[in-house]
Design an enzyme around this catalytic site. Structure first.
Site, PDB file in Angstrom:
ATOM      1  N   TYR A  95       0.847  -1.198   0.000  1.00 52.24           N
ATOM      2  CA  TYR A  95       0.000   0.000   0.000  1.00 52.24           C
ATOM      3  C   TYR A  95       0.877   1.240   0.000  1.00 52.24           C
ATOM      4  O   TYR A  95       1.844   1.321   0.759  1.00 52.24           O
ATOM      5  CB  TYR A  95      -0.907   0.019   1.235  1.00 52.24           C
ATOM      6  CG  TYR A  95      -2.334  -0.283   0.864  1.00 52.24           C
ATOM      7  CD1 TYR A  95      -3.023   0.573  -0.006  1.00 52.24           C
ATOM      8  CD2 TYR A  95      -2.986  -1.407   1.343  1.00 52.24           C
ATOM      9  CE1 TYR A  95      -4.326   0.296  -0.384  1.00 52.24           C
ATOM     10  CE2 TYR A  95      -4.291  -1.687   0.972  1.00 52.24           C
ATOM     11  CZ  TYR A  95      -4.958  -0.833   0.112  1.00 52.24           C
ATOM     12  OH  TYR A  95      -6.230  -1.103  -0.266  1.00 52.24           O
ATOM     13  N   GLU A 139      -0.533   4.823  -0.522  1.00 52.45           N
ATOM     14  CA  GLU A 139      -1.345   6.024  -0.788  1.00 52.45           C
ATOM     15  C   GLU A 139      -0.505   7.265  -0.554  1.00 52.45           C
ATOM     16  O   GLU A 139       0.292   7.325   0.377  1.00 52.45           O
ATOM     17  CB  GLU A 139      -2.582   6.023   0.117  1.00 52.45           C
ATOM     18  CG  GLU A 139      -3.616   5.020  -0.347  1.00 52.45           C
ATOM     19  CD  GLU A 139      -4.772   4.848   0.625  1.00 52.45           C
ATOM     20  OE1 GLU A 139      -4.861   5.596   1.612  1.00 52.45           O
ATOM     21  OE2 GLU A 139      -5.592   3.937   0.390  1.00 52.45           O
ATOM     22  N   ASP A 172      -7.014  13.563 -24.576  1.00 50.16           N
ATOM     23  CA  ASP A 172      -6.928  12.161 -24.163  1.00 50.16           C
ATOM     24  C   ASP A 172      -6.189  11.428 -25.289  1.00 50.16           C
ATOM     25  O   ASP A 172      -6.766  11.117 -26.324  1.00 50.16           O
ATOM     26  CB  ASP A 172      -8.347  11.609 -23.974  1.00 50.16           C
ATOM     27  CG  ASP A 172      -8.358  10.138 -23.579  1.00 50.16           C
ATOM     28  OD1 ASP A 172      -7.305   9.479 -23.703  1.00 50.16           O
ATOM     29  OD2 ASP A 172      -9.421   9.655 -23.173  1.00 50.16           O
ATOM     30  N   THR A 217      -3.846   6.153 -21.615  1.00 46.02           N
ATOM     31  CA  THR A 217      -3.602   4.820 -21.093  1.00 46.02           C
ATOM     32  C   THR A 217      -2.143   4.503 -21.414  1.00 46.02           C
ATOM     33  O   THR A 217      -1.495   5.223 -22.183  1.00 46.02           O
ATOM     34  CB  THR A 217      -4.497   3.750 -21.753  1.00 46.02           C
ATOM     35  OG1 THR A 217      -4.339   3.840 -23.170  1.00 46.02           O
ATOM     36  CG2 THR A 217      -5.954   3.942 -21.405  1.00 46.02           C
ATOM     37  N   LYS A 271      -1.780   0.881 -24.992  1.00 48.58           N
ATOM     38  CA  LYS A 271      -2.187   0.780 -26.404  1.00 48.58           C
ATOM     39  C   LYS A 271      -0.929   0.890 -27.275  1.00 48.58           C
ATOM     40  O   LYS A 271      -0.067   0.013 -27.214  1.00 48.58           O
ATOM     41  CB  LYS A 271      -3.255   1.823 -26.715  1.00 48.58           C
ATOM     42  CG  LYS A 271      -4.551   1.600 -25.917  1.00 48.58           C
ATOM     43  CD  LYS A 271      -5.644   2.539 -26.333  1.00 48.58           C
ATOM     44  CE  LYS A 271      -6.960   2.265 -25.629  1.00 48.58           C
ATOM     45  NZ  LYS A 271      -7.089   2.902 -24.316  1.00 48.58           N
ATOM     46  N   ARG A 275      -1.412  -2.494 -18.586  1.00 52.30           N
ATOM     47  CA  ARG A 275      -2.736  -1.874 -18.575  1.00 52.30           C
ATOM     48  C   ARG A 275      -2.772  -0.820 -17.467  1.00 52.30           C
ATOM     49  O   ARG A 275      -2.537  -1.121 -16.302  1.00 52.30           O
ATOM     50  CB  ARG A 275      -3.770  -2.966 -18.296  1.00 52.30           C
ATOM     51  CG  ARG A 275      -5.202  -2.596 -18.517  1.00 52.30           C
ATOM     52  CD  ARG A 275      -5.993  -3.838 -18.782  1.00 52.30           C
ATOM     53  NE  ARG A 275      -5.640  -4.318 -20.101  1.00 52.30           N
ATOM     54  CZ  ARG A 275      -6.252  -3.956 -21.233  1.00 52.30           C
ATOM     55  NH1 ARG A 275      -7.265  -3.114 -21.196  1.00 52.30           N
ATOM     56  NH2 ARG A 275      -5.866  -4.434 -22.393  1.00 52.30           N
TER      57      ARG A 275
HETATM   58  N1  DSN Z   1     -12.007   0.704 -25.090  1.00 49.29           N
HETATM   59  C1  DSN Z   1     -10.852   1.306 -25.708  1.00 49.29           C
HETATM   60  C2  DSN Z   1     -10.849   1.117 -27.181  1.00 49.29           C
HETATM   61  O1  DSN Z   1     -11.042   0.000 -27.610  1.00 49.29           O
HETATM   62  O2  DSN Z   1     -10.621   2.055 -27.930  1.00 49.29           O
HETATM   63  C3  DSN Z   1     -10.690   2.714 -25.357  1.00 49.29           C
HETATM   64  O3  DSN Z   1     -10.629   2.854 -23.986  1.00 49.29           O
END
Ligand code: DSN
Length: 436
Positions: A52, A54, A201, A227, A230, A236
């Site tokens: 933990y 925080e 984003d 994120t 990707k 993730r």
């Molecule tokens: N769900 C994702 C996508 O497939 O683009 C985006 O968060």
């Protein structure tokens, strides 16, 4: 690597084994997915998950944080180097969590913001009526053009008109199904004109932006979220970044000193305690590993190949008479409108799945079908590029997709294409080590 799991929980082990086999054997074209390195996976599967922590490094609510502090500092420094930015927070558990912290910081419930229409490629967390962003805030939209030279693309004059009409407190950029680059400077000019804050984003193109092969939002947006899994090819998770920190325009002051707080302080507080509890320190360590991987020149080669593969796929679809929204792609993905082929996205996704090619059905701009059926499919090249596909392989993949879509319910075609998929993926092995 997984002997203990195999012995202690053969049921879960078998599930993982089947999923790894699926990833190994199939062609993965879901635009938001990628394959992480063995090093990233190893960092995630460690006792750092037990801790933990925080708070922020050096200012935690728990003892024993000296080592995870170092991991988080490393992740932050590497992310700053990757994006040439002044501030980051690597704690968001996901892109949606990072976005929640953006809304909590920049808006009050009921405030109006302007973002890309979800039916035109926008994201769930950019104002969907079933998401907190559309439930708590008033979402207004800009979209892409239906016809003309900008068909399938955002027309910045229309964005400006819409912003002047609705006077948003925040303007968002970013998409999950938009294949073109963004003009961040033009967005910032509009935001300044209506006195709105600008949020990008960059979840989808984050890796391509890090590699410098797409425009950079950091000098223009007040806040950037992403994120990490990707195109960036990390674990993730999520992250927040600012090119430059600045004094908050809301007059919020520090509790004891009464000093006007910096935006970095507000965003940090919006992540914890605003929207999250303890950070996932094993994932943060894995983020540090992924950022280091993205900092080496080979990652730029990867990002360029992702783009080249996507361009080759889009061209191959066009040559075969498919309608690619906006006529092509600048990034890693494309949206194929199947209406001229008499197919729905749902039928196409299912038929391709039967041949071990994974895509997702997707709404296309001005779609007349429901989100469960859709008129299109979205395809991306991040994952296949990681396993070594080139433009030539990308063209072969389009030929296989075309074969399936010409006879979507023909099982012989599914079988024949599946065999060709097996051959292609055998030539580009992936996770041979995981179950060793
Ligand atoms: N769900 C994702 C996508 O497939 O683009 C985006 O968060």
């Amino acid at each position: 690597m997984m002997t203990s799991l195999r012995n202690s929980d053969p049921q879960v082990y078998a599930i993982i084994e089947r999923e790894v086999a699926r990833q190994n054997a199939g062609i993965e074209l879901i635009a938001s997915e990628n394959f992480v390195s063995r090093a990233v996976m190893q960092a995630m599967g460690t006792p750092l998950t037990n801790k933990y922590a925080e708070g922020l490094p050096g200012r935690r609510y728990y003892g024993g944080c000296e080592h995870v502090d170092t991991a988080e500092d490393l992740a932050r420094e590497r992310a700053k180097a990757l994006y040439h930015c002044e501030w980051v927070n690597v704690q968001p558990h996901s892109g949606a969590s990072a976005n929640a912290a953006v809304y909590l910081t920049l808006l009050q419930p009921g405030d109006t913001f302007l973002g890309l229409d979800l039916a035109h490629g926008g994201h769930l967390t950019h104002g969907s009526p079933v998401n907190f962003s559309g439930i708590l805030y008033k979402a207004e939209y800009y979209g892409v053009e239906r016809d003309g030279p900008l068909a399938g693309r955002i027309d910045m004059d229309r964005v400006r008109d819409k912003a002047l009409a609705v006077r948003p407190k925040m303007i968002s950029i970013g998409a999950s199904a938009y294949s073109r680059d963004f003009d961040y400077a033009a967005f910032r000019t509009i935001a300044d004109e209506v006195n709105a804050l600008l949020w990008m984003d960059m979840a989808h193109p984050a890796g391509l932006i890090a590699a410098g092969v797409l425009n950079d939002p950091l000098p223009h947006a007040h806040i950037v979220s992403t994120t990490t899994h990707k195109t960036l090819r990390g674990p993730r998770g999520g992250m927040l970044l600012m090119g430059q920190d600045f004094e908050n325009p809301f007059g919020k002051v520090a509790p004891k000193s009464g000093r006007i707080r910096r935006m970095s302080e507000l965003f940090d507080a919006a992540v914890f305690p605003g929207t999250q509890g303890g950070p996932l320190m094993h994932v943060i360590a894995a983020k540090a590993v992924a950022f280091a991987e993205a900092l080496v020149p080979a990652f730029k080669d990867y990002a360029q190949q992702v783009q080249r593969n996507a361009a080759a796929m889009a061209l191959a679809f066009l040559e075969r008479g498919y309608h690619v929204v906006s006529g092509g792609t600048d990034n890693h993905l494309m949206l194929v409108d199947l209406r001229n082929r008499g197919l729905t996205g749902k039928t196409a996704e299912k038929a391709l799945q039967a041949a071990d090619i994974t895509v997702n059905k997707n709404m296309v701009p001005f779609d007349d079908k429901s989100p469960f059926v859709t008129s299109g499919i979205r395809l991306g090249t991040s994952a296949v590029t990681t396993r070594g596909f080139t433009e030539e392989t990308a063209r072969q993949v389009v030929a296989l997709i075309d074969a399936v879509l010409q006879k979507p319910s023909d099982e012989d075609t599914h079988r024949s294409v599946r065999n060709q998929v097996r051959e292609l993926t055998r030539q580009h092995p992936l996770y041979d080590f995981v179950l060793a």
